[in-house]
Design an enzyme around this catalytic site. Sequence first.
Site, short mmCIF file in Angstrom:
data_model
loop_
_atom_site.label_atom_id
_atom_site.label_comp_id
_atom_site.label_asym_id
_atom_site.label_seq_id
_atom_site.Cartn_x
_atom_site.Cartn_y
_atom_site.Cartn_z
N ASP A 1 53.74 38.18 53.70
CA ASP A 1 54.33 39.19 52.82
C ASP A 1 54.86 38.47 51.59
OD1 ASP A 1 56.26 40.94 51.56
OD2 ASP A 1 56.17 42.18 53.35
N GLU B 1 47.53 46.89 52.24
CA GLU B 1 48.32 47.70 53.16
C GLU B 1 49.14 48.67 52.32
OE1 GLU B 1 50.98 45.71 55.94
OE2 GLU B 1 51.33 47.63 56.94
N GLU C 1 47.78 43.94 65.80
CA GLU C 1 48.78 43.25 64.98
C GLU C 1 50.09 43.00 65.73
OE1 GLU C 1 49.04 44.85 61.04
OE2 GLU C 1 51.21 44.53 60.91
N GLU D 1 53.77 38.77 59.04
CA GLU D 1 54.90 39.31 58.28
C GLU D 1 56.23 38.66 58.69
OE1 GLU D 1 53.98 43.26 60.12
OE2 GLU D 1 56.14 43.52 60.00
N LYS E 1 51.02 52.73 64.81
CA LYS E 1 52.11 52.00 65.45
C LYS E 1 52.02 52.21 66.95
CE LYS E 1 53.96 50.22 61.90
NZ LYS E 1 54.35 48.80 61.76
N HIS F 1 50.76 41.54 54.12
CA HIS F 1 51.62 42.61 54.63
C HIS F 1 52.41 43.20 53.46
CE1 HIS F 1 55.68 43.89 56.15
NE2 HIS F 1 54.92 44.52 57.03
N ASP G 1 49.36 48.24 65.46
CA ASP G 1 50.46 47.30 65.18
C ASP G 1 51.55 47.51 66.23
OD1 ASP G 1 52.48 45.75 64.20
OD2 ASP G 1 52.56 46.70 62.22
MG MG Z 1 53.19 45.03 60.92
#
Ligand code: MG
Length: 392
Positions: A290, A342, A241, A267, A182, A317, A215
Amino acid sequence: MTGAGPPLQGSNVKIARVETVPIRQELDRPFGSAQGWTTARQYLIVRVVADDGTVGYGECWGPIAGNQQVVEQIIAPMLEGEDPCATGRLWQRVAFKLRWAYHSFSPYSALSGVDLALWDLRGKLAGEPVHRLLGGACHERVSAYATGHYFRQVDRLDEQIAIVLDEAQANLGKGFRRLKLKIGLRLLGWGADADVALIRAVRERLGDDVPIMVDANCAYDVPTALRVGRACEDLGIGWFEEPLPPADLDGYAELSRKLDVPIAGGESWALLARFAEVFQRRAVSVAQPDVCSAGGITETKRIADLAAALNIRCIPHVWGTPIAIAASLQVAATLPQEVLLEYDQSDNPIRERLATEPFRLDSDGAVAVPQRPGLGIDLDEDELERFRWDPR
Ligand SMILES: [Mg+2]
């Protein structure tokens, strides 16, 4: 063709009722991404019960608020008495109704959760895993990547980096071969330079052989994303991402043109028409619908097939319960390209306890596609009741 032939198995079964189970678990320690802090995990679980007693399970993305009322008050009455195997027809009817009733506010997560439950039910009635009903699997196992490495409430960047390094090492120890970090440390008051420092520290610790994705959870504008993206190129990052808010498709297209690191996203987008626009503009190289929000298995399969036809990778996702993981594996198994699962490793007791058998990584860091009927998992109804939460 003439002649009725023998009746199809399950062909006389009708949908008896649609039920919702809101579940929630407070977390011991909150964790953060660029968009904010996560303090609890909550999901709306959907049960579609056939009149022979067979049950299909689905899961809606997002808060219980809204999803529960839409499923109970709008969708359930449309489904009762219908053929549970008519997943395509029921999808069209519900999607039309939601668009007509809600206009720009259309709650496609509610549709998605119901669609997952219908596919689970349809597979169980047919005695087939969903991937066979979708046309058959191209993959029996899907390599997983570890999502996690979120932010904690700390005062110094070196503390945050140390936490991420420990977690990355722990995920490799669990058998993962690839990781996603992240970034977007603006949540803690730090700029994009801190994000680059974090990525660099992980790359240096893990070496050049471990695939690392990042991401940003929509943290940047285009100039900042270009700067971070160039650092990602230098550091050999697998994909970048959600660098931008989902509405900025021109920005996504500009990044995709100017950067060599693949741009990923999806997503935050729902329905085939939206993804078609994204693909037409060449806004992403990796599409991430997703199943719990993009329109269920029905629509995610269409999105993934369009991506494949246009030579764009599709890596769904996933941030949900074992229902979301199983449904994503069922779709991913049918895709011709290289796919990945994922696999979120952040705190989530619901993910760990809702299925009677947890998903396991094999020695190659891959997860087997469930082969039993429907989504291919069994839910622990006692655990489901233990997590039940009254939102009122
Ligand atoms: Mg993400």
